[in-house]
Design a protein around this motif. Structure first.
Motif, PDB file in Angstrom:
ATOM      1  N   VAL A 156      41.044  48.247  31.605  1.00  0.00           N
ATOM      2  CA  VAL A 156      41.608  47.245  30.899  1.00  0.00           C
ATOM      3  C   VAL A 156      42.350  47.044  32.602  1.00  0.00           C
ATOM      4  CG1 VAL A 156      42.398  45.873  29.469  1.00  0.00           C
ATOM      5  CG2 VAL A 156      41.732  47.854  29.009  1.00  0.00           C
ATOM      6  N   LYS A 157      41.606  46.701  32.720  1.00  0.00           N
ATOM      7  CA  LYS A 157      42.524  45.378  34.449  1.00  0.00           C
ATOM      8  C   LYS A 157      42.852  44.417  34.538  1.00  0.00           C
ATOM      9  CE  LYS A 157      41.137  46.793  38.547  1.00  0.00           C
ATOM     10  NZ  LYS A 157      41.896  47.728  38.550  1.00  0.00           N
ATOM     11  N   ALA A 158      42.630  43.746  33.211  1.00  0.00           N
ATOM     12  CA  ALA A 158      43.501  42.520  32.837  1.00  0.00           C
ATOM     13  C   ALA A 158      42.771  41.999  31.788  1.00  0.00           C
ATOM     14  CB  ALA A 158      42.495  41.333  34.107  1.00  0.00           C
ATOM     15  N   SER A 228      38.919  42.331  38.786  1.00  0.00           N
ATOM     16  CA  SER A 228      39.948  42.652  38.246  1.00  0.00           C
ATOM     17  C   SER A 228      41.226  41.620  38.428  1.00  0.00           C
ATOM     18  CB  SER A 228      40.478  42.653  40.009  1.00  0.00           C
ATOM     19  OG  SER A 228      39.979  41.512  40.467  1.00  0.00           O
ATOM     20  N   CYS A 229      40.440  40.355  37.718  1.00  0.00           N
ATOM     21  CA  CYS A 229      42.014  39.450  37.250  1.00  0.00           C
ATOM     22  C   CYS A 229      41.026  38.525  36.506  1.00  0.00           C
ATOM     23  CB  CYS A 229      42.423  39.137  38.799  1.00  0.00           C
ATOM     24  SG  CYS A 229      41.465  38.574  40.127  1.00  0.00           S
ATOM     25  N   LEU A 230      41.838  37.443  35.694  1.00  0.00           N
ATOM     26  CA  LEU A 230      41.285  36.134  34.980  1.00  0.00           C
ATOM     27  C   LEU A 230      42.431  35.579  35.000  1.00  0.00           C
ATOM     28  CD1 LEU A 230      40.179  38.688  32.153  1.00  0.00           C
ATOM     29  CD2 LEU A 230      38.586  37.525  33.895  1.00  0.00           C
ATOM     30  N   SER A 231      41.233  34.361  34.862  1.00  0.00           N
ATOM     31  CA  SER A 231      42.562  32.896  35.287  1.00  0.00           C
ATOM     32  C   SER A 231      42.101  31.728  34.518  1.00  0.00           C
ATOM     33  CB  SER A 231      42.369  32.358  36.187  1.00  0.00           C
ATOM     34  OG  SER A 231      44.267  31.484  36.223  1.00  0.00           O
ATOM     35  N   LEU A 240      37.191  29.721  32.472  1.00  0.00           N
ATOM     36  CA  LEU A 240      37.677  31.105  32.919  1.00  0.00           C
ATOM     37  C   LEU A 240      37.227  31.392  33.646  1.00  0.00           C
ATOM     38  CD1 LEU A 240      39.116  33.288  32.172  1.00  0.00           C
ATOM     39  CD2 LEU A 240      37.187  34.240  31.146  1.00  0.00           C
ATOM     40  N   TYR A 241      38.164  31.974  34.895  1.00  0.00           N
ATOM     41  CA  TYR A 241      37.553  32.195  36.080  1.00  0.00           C
ATOM     42  C   TYR A 241      37.312  33.854  36.303  1.00  0.00           C
ATOM     43  CZ  TYR A 241      37.802  27.912  38.298  1.00  0.00           C
ATOM     44  OH  TYR A 241      37.399  26.289  38.444  1.00  0.00           O
ATOM     45  N   SER A 242      36.788  34.486  36.930  1.00  0.00           N
ATOM     46  CA  SER A 242      36.508  36.071  36.526  1.00  0.00           C
ATOM     47  C   SER A 242      36.752  36.480  38.219  1.00  0.00           C
ATOM     48  CB  SER A 242      35.872  36.678  36.334  1.00  0.00           C
ATOM     49  OG  SER A 242      34.796  35.991  36.076  1.00  0.00           O
ATOM     50  N   GLY A 243      37.484  37.330  38.750  1.00  0.00           N
ATOM     51  CA  GLY A 243      37.906  37.849  40.135  1.00  0.00           C
ATOM     52  C   GLY A 243      37.797  39.343  40.311  1.00  0.00           C
ATOM     53  N   ASN A 269      37.858  42.858  47.876  1.00  0.00           N
ATOM     54  CA  ASN A 269      38.308  42.779  46.982  1.00  0.00           C
ATOM     55  C   ASN A 269      38.546  41.704  46.739  1.00  0.00           C
ATOM     56  OD1 ASN A 269      36.811  45.586  46.983  1.00  0.00           O
ATOM     57  ND2 ASN A 269      38.090  46.440  46.291  1.00  0.00           N
ATOM     58  N   VAL A 270      38.279  40.949  45.232  1.00  0.00           N
ATOM     59  CA  VAL A 270      39.240  39.445  44.962  1.00  0.00           C
ATOM     60  C   VAL A 270      39.934  40.096  43.978  1.00  0.00           C
ATOM     61  CG1 VAL A 270      39.412  37.582  43.561  1.00  0.00           C
ATOM     62  CG2 VAL A 270      37.378  37.806  45.276  1.00  0.00           C
ATOM     63  N   ASN A 271      41.516  40.233  44.601  1.00  0.00           N
ATOM     64  CA  ASN A 271      42.719  40.759  43.688  1.00  0.00           C
ATOM     65  C   ASN A 271      43.065  39.878  43.077  1.00  0.00           C
ATOM     66  OD1 ASN A 271      42.008  43.474  44.472  1.00  0.00           O
ATOM     67  ND2 ASN A 271      43.696  43.289  46.765  1.00  0.00           N
ATOM     68  N   ALA A 272      43.279  38.550  43.315  1.00  0.00           N
ATOM     69  CA  ALA A 272      43.723  37.928  42.325  1.00  0.00           C
ATOM     70  C   ALA A 272      42.973  36.340  42.214  1.00  0.00           C
ATOM     71  CB  ALA A 272      45.685  37.609  42.881  1.00  0.00           C
ATOM     72  N   ILE A 273      43.772  35.897  41.366  1.00  0.00           N
ATOM     73  CA  ILE A 273      42.744  34.307  40.503  1.00  0.00           C
ATOM     74  C   ILE A 273      43.533  33.674  40.103  1.00  0.00           C
ATOM     75  CG2 ILE A 273      40.835  34.694  39.216  1.00  0.00           C
ATOM     76  CD1 ILE A 273      39.229  33.419  40.832  1.00  0.00           C
TER      77      ILE A 273
END
Length: 485
Positions: A156-158, A228-231, A240-243, A269-273
């Protein structure tokens, strides 16, 4: 591919999809038949001592990638110090034994499970969700273990919370959607992104396939590598944005789980959004760049246009955060630095927060505060006031790198005033997750005594620079701007 260990020119890391996944620790009390389901509590510990649980153990072979699980071989295993840090442990303590903390800031608890390294956190009021490499999402209420739920989708990464939904991003590229059942209070999976019917319908049309790597194609509506990331945006926009490690970010409409857009954003890799102010979206990548995107409506869908590249460097960008009270973007990277940019219609590089000895992995903003977690096992508490940043506290106690931070406002009972804090100070409950398999709970106050640092400081204390040596943004008096008009 960029290195993530705080030094350029290192040995390139293998792509995580080429490495085998270790078998998670099996739980004899956890009923799981191959589908996502709820599970009952088992033994855990919750203490205010912050000590190591006697139940800690490592049951994964150390030859696997740390992102797939053990951390020894992963880019998160930072063995090289930041080139920008030269201070000693004694200097970090302000010349004494323990690091200085602001009045009212203290460790108030430690939550421990025997479920693996902690990779993700999300908090809302008195409820905390924790994700680990055990595939479990653990629920804590008022710092007490309250059960949890499990997915078959891997590490579970995010985790993010939007309204009544909880979204979890996983190693296998899936995004799961969960809700609390009003009948029994248990968490039930209510969907996934993309929806199965959209996936099946899209798979019939060859034009829906895109190349994700050499000789491999995949549906554009589904991530082909780890999420890797959700916002989430605010409720009014409902997005919802997902990277992902597949180098893309995707835009989802929450109310019907529809994928509106997929953007190839970076070369790695997209690590942050972060979905931010004025329709802007910020992305950070292992390719060492921070990019700005503007969201434009196109009928019922969206179109994102690249506006500016704010940063280009050799070191991987691991985390982004936007201030809750001012238009300020923060960026944490593998060189141990936190860059920041300021401005509403124009973003100007404001400077660098320096203090961490190793890579910065996570950032969280709360009020006027910024918290940064690092591979040096510490969390720095920074406050921005009048355009200047000061380091209020250095939180120590974890024995492995800090992987994630979550913050909620401290709504303690009236009269429950922390020792040393004034009534006008804002208070926050901060959760920090680490590869030491624990979550620590802190009460953080934003009242500053004599701060560890304010402006360019002397000695080896944490420092804030208008610019740092070799800064591509120009000298301290540079007027270079990033325009979004």
């Amino acid at each position: 591919m960029r290195d993530s260990d705080g030094e350029g020119g290192g040995v390139p890391r293998s792509h995580p999809s080429n490495l085998p996944l270790p078998n998670p620790h099996s739980d004899p009390n956890l009923q799981f038949s191959g589908t996502d389901d709820d599970f009952s509590n088992r033994h855990s510990s919750s203490s205010a001592t912050g000590g190591t649980s006697p139940g800690y153990y490592n049951d994964y072979p150390s030859s696997f990638s740390g992102e797939c699980s053990p951390y020894n071989m992963s880019p998160w295993n930072q063995t090289m110090a930041s080139p920008w840090s030269h201070h000693s442990d004694a200097s970090m303590a302000g010349g004494g034994g323990a690091p200085t903390m602001a009045p009212g800031t203290s460790l108030i608890g430690s939550l421990v499970r025997e479920e693996g390294h902690i990779y993700s956190l999300a908090a809302k009021t008195d409820t905390l969700y924790t994700g680990s490499d055990s595939k479990n999402i653990r629920v804590w209420r008022k710092q007490k273990d309250s059960g949890g739920f499990k997915s078959s989708s891997g590490l579970v990464k995010a985790i993010v919370i939007s309204g009544e939904r909880i979204f979890t991003g996983h190693q296998d590229g899936k995004i799961r959607v969960w809700k609390v059942s009003p009948k029994n209070g248990l968490h039930k999976r209510v969907g996934s992104l993309p929806r199965l019917r959209d996936f099946l319908r899209g798979s019939l049309n060859p034009s829906n396939y895109v190349e994700v790597r050499k000789n491999r194609t995949a549906l554009w509506i589904r991530h082909s590598d780890a999420v890797s990331c959700l916002s989430p945006t605010d409720a009014g926009q409902g997005l919802l944005y997902s990277g992902s490690w597949d180098r893309t970010f995707k835009v989802w409409r929450i109310n019907d789980s529809k994928c509106l857009e997929s953007v190839v954003a970076h070369d790695d890799n997209v690590n942050a959004i972060v979905a931010a102010f004025d329709g802007l979206v910020f992305t950070g990548s292992a390719d060492g760049t921070v990019k700005v995107w503007r969201r434009e409506q196109q009928g019922k869908g969206t179109k994102h246009v690249a506006v500016q590249t704010l940063l280009k460097q050799e070191h991987a960008v691991n985390a982004l955060a936007v201030s809750a009270v001012a238009p300020v973007l923060y960026c944490g990277s593998s060189d141990g630095l936190v860059n920041f940019w300021e401005g509403e219609r124009h973003l100007v590089h404001g400077g660098v927060l320096r203090g961490h000895k190793k890579a910065v992995f996570c950032l969280a903003a709360a009020g006027a505060l910024l918290l940064s977690g690092s591979a040096d096992n510490t969390i720095y508490v920074w406050r921005r006031e009048g355009g200047l940043h000061s380091c209020l506290s250095v939180l120590t106690g974890h024995t492995e790198p800090i992987r994630c931070i979550a913050v909620v406002e401290d709504n303690g009972a009236e009269g429950d005033e922390p020792s040393g804090a004034s009534g006008s100070a804002s208070r926050w409950i901060v959760y920090t997750g680490s590869l030491d398999k624990s979550i620590k709970v802190w009460r953080v106050c934003d009242e500053a005594p004599d701060p560890l640092l304010q402006g360019p400081g002397g000695g080896d204390a944490p420092q804030m620079f208008d610019r740092y040596p070799g800064d591509s943004f120009g000298g301290a008096g540079s007027s270079s701007r990033s325009s979004f008009r």
